[in-house]
Write a protein that holds these residues in place. Structure first.
Motif, mmCIF file in Angstrom:
data_model
loop_
_atom_site.group_PDB
_atom_site.id
_atom_site.type_symbol
_atom_site.label_atom_id
_atom_site.label_comp_id
_atom_site.label_asym_id
_atom_site.label_seq_id
_atom_site.Cartn_x
_atom_site.Cartn_y
_atom_site.Cartn_z
ATOM 1 N N GLU A 1 0.842 -1.194 0.000
ATOM 2 C CA GLU A 1 0.000 0.000 0.000
ATOM 3 C C GLU A 1 0.887 1.257 0.000
ATOM 4 N N LYS A 2 1.905 1.205 0.833
ATOM 5 C CA LYS A 2 2.839 2.336 0.926
ATOM 6 C C LYS A 2 3.562 2.552 -0.408
ATOM 7 N N GLU A 3 3.837 1.469 -1.085
ATOM 8 C CA GLU A 3 4.518 1.564 -2.383
ATOM 9 C C GLU A 3 3.536 1.887 -3.516
ATOM 10 N N GLN A 4 2.266 2.124 -3.119
ATOM 11 C CA GLN A 4 1.206 2.472 -4.076
ATOM 12 C C GLN A 4 0.973 1.378 -5.117
ATOM 13 N N LYS A 5 1.163 0.136 -4.711
ATOM 14 C CA LYS A 5 0.920 -0.963 -5.649
ATOM 15 C C LYS A 5 -0.480 -1.531 -5.481
ATOM 16 N N ILE A 6 -1.056 -1.356 -4.291
ATOM 17 C CA ILE A 6 -2.420 -1.853 -4.052
ATOM 18 C C ILE A 6 -3.262 -0.791 -3.351
ATOM 19 N N ILE A 7 -4.568 -0.973 -3.454
ATOM 20 C CA ILE A 7 -5.456 -0.215 -2.564
ATOM 21 C C ILE A 7 -6.379 -1.224 -1.864
ATOM 22 N N ARG A 8 -6.758 -0.866 -0.657
ATOM 23 C CA ARG A 8 -7.668 -1.747 0.093
ATOM 24 C C ARG A 8 -9.051 -1.118 0.063
ATOM 25 N N ILE A 9 -10.042 -1.930 -0.176
ATOM 26 C CA ILE A 9 -11.412 -1.407 -0.294
ATOM 27 C C ILE A 9 -12.317 -2.136 0.697
ATOM 28 N N GLY A 10 -13.041 -1.350 1.496
ATOM 29 C CA GLY A 10 -13.934 -1.970 2.479
ATOM 30 C C GLY A 10 -13.613 -1.423 3.848
ATOM 31 N N LYS A 11 -14.083 -2.139 4.863
ATOM 32 C CA LYS A 11 -13.816 -1.674 6.239
ATOM 33 C C LYS A 11 -12.376 -2.024 6.594
ATOM 34 N N LEU A 12 -11.542 -0.996 6.694
ATOM 35 C CA LEU A 12 -10.113 -1.258 6.825
ATOM 36 C C LEU A 12 -9.680 -1.408 8.271
ATOM 37 N N SER A 13 -8.833 -2.382 8.472
ATOM 38 C CA SER A 13 -8.274 -2.576 9.808
ATOM 39 C C SER A 13 -6.979 -3.348 9.632
ATOM 40 N N TYR A 14 -6.038 -3.086 10.521
ATOM 41 C CA TYR A 14 -4.789 -3.846 10.463
ATOM 42 C C TYR A 14 -4.742 -4.900 11.568
#
Ligand SMILES: C[S@@+](CC[C@H](N)C(=O)[O-])C[C@H]1O[C@@H](n2cnc3c(N)ncnc32)[C@H](O)[C@@H]1O
Length: 376
Positions: free
Chosen positions: A342-355
């Protein structure tokens, strides 16, 4: 003849095994003690031994009882459902010693804690494993989906947990197990009829591997016995003793069970979570470049996960978590890879985000999409 493990001092490899039994049960027990769906709880130690080593150090059965009491009776004082321990030992004399050791443990515990009777039910059986395992009453417990079951199978050698027993164990609901197996012996005697009648060694390719990998390879053999349509997790922990390799195989059909097993194994081995020695030739503690956060295993699995995400084979966090569990790593490894991409801008996360990366059965699903340039 096999040397009697209880007639000597427990050696370092036995202590490692017992430590894993202890810590896995410590993780497992409170979950089912407090869970609403588990109407009854059953703990089996099928190869129980006599209870202690020659110095009085606790073996598996007494360890289980000690854990179930909990520090300052934090567990046994909260029991509100039937909880039963079944210990089985085939040698009459050892079984009698086990009886005596357990009776003494309970008596001391009752006196020390001013209890009139122990809240746990106990059954100590002098029997051969397979006959008690196939007993009707025991089978009905195993098959009951409202009962939680924890099973230790600390056999000598490898002959007791054969394909049939394994296939039975993996189909029981709410049943987590750990079994011990002498992997080096299967490799050494792979063509001997006394091996092939229990394990189909023709299906195991030992030739293209090093001796230290034999336990992993044997775990893969058991993985192949799992039907494709069931979700099941197996983890391997190799125990080296002298030039021999033994090991534990930990099995569960629930991600939480696997999270707990892996937590314990990674506590034991911070480089690979799978051995009591340096199985992947990592830089060792005390060396200048020692860095368990970048051990060979973690680096390798991170690379694989990254590839799986970028090639769209992992498309959401739940798939990602389960994928890393299958690889013997904790779910947080997936989260770290997702964060990096995500930091490298290769993916995006869609939905309710949580780590959040624990108790993944409760995690909300988010989707992973590739950023435009990664799609091309
Ligand atoms: C590795 S020792 C177990 C040690 C024990 N878990 C402990 O922590 O002290 C295996 C035990 O299984 C017993 N045993 C061997 N074959 C058995 C069988 N078919 N059924 C039940 N017990 C068996 C042996 O007598 C021995 O005490």
């Amino acid at each position: 003849m096999t040397k009697d493990i209880n007639k000597d001092k427990f050696d370092e490899s036995t202590k490692c095994k017992l430590n894993i039994f202890r810590n896995c049960f410590k993780e497992w027990f409170p979950v089912f003690l407090h869970s609403e769906w588990a109407k009854e709880v059953y703990i089996f130690d099928f190869f129980a031994g006599s209870g202690t080593d020659i110095e009085g150090k606790f073996g598996s059965s007494l360890i289980l009882l000690e854990v179930a009491k909990g520090e300052n009776r934090k567990y046994c004082s909260k029991v509100s459902k039937p909880i039963k321990f079944t210990f089985c030992e085939s040698q009459k004399k050892k079984c009698q010693e086990l009886n005596d050791n357990v009776a003494e443990y309970i008596k001391t515990c009752e006196v020390d804690n001013k209890c009139s009777t122990c809240v746990y039910k106990l059954d100590i059986i002098n029997s051969d494993f397979k006959s008690i395992f196939n007993d009707k009453q025991i089978q009905s417990i195993f098959q009951n989906k409202h009962y939680a079951k924890f099973v230790l199978l600390d056999q000598y050698g490898f002959r007791q947990i054969d394909d049939n027993i394994f296939k039975q164990l993996i189909k029981y609901p709410k049943t987590d197990f750990i079994f011990f197996i002498s992997s080096s012996f299967i490799k050494r005697f792979k063509e001997h009829p006394n091996t092939t009648m229990y394990i189909d060694t023709q299906k195991i390719d030992f030739e293209n591997s090093t001796p230290k990998e034999c336990h992993k390879i044997i775990t893969d053999y058991f993985k192949e016995l799992i039907p494709e349509d069931i979700e099941y997790y197996l983890h391997n922990f190799t125990i080296k003793k002298g030039s021999n390799y033994y090991g534990l195989i930990l099995g569960t059909n629930h991600t939480l069970g696997m999270e707990k097993f892996l937590k314990v194994c990674w506590q034991e081995d911070e480089n690979s979570g799978e051995s009591n020695f340096n199985i992947n030739n990592d830089i060792e503690e005390g060396d200048l470049f020692y860095d368990p956060s970048n051990s060979a295993k973690k680096v390798e699995v991170r690379k694989i996960v990254e590839k799986e995400i970028l090639s769209r084979r992992i498309t959401d966090n739940i798939e990602g978590f389960k994928f890393v569990l299958e690889k013997g790593c904790k779910p947080e490894l997936f989260t770290n890879v997702a964060k990096k991409l995500e930091k490298e801008q290769k993916i995006i996360r869609i939905g309710k985000l949580s780590y959040k990366s624990t108790e993944i059965h409760k995690a909300e699903k988010y989707k992973i999409e590739l950023k435009n340039n990664e799609n091309q």
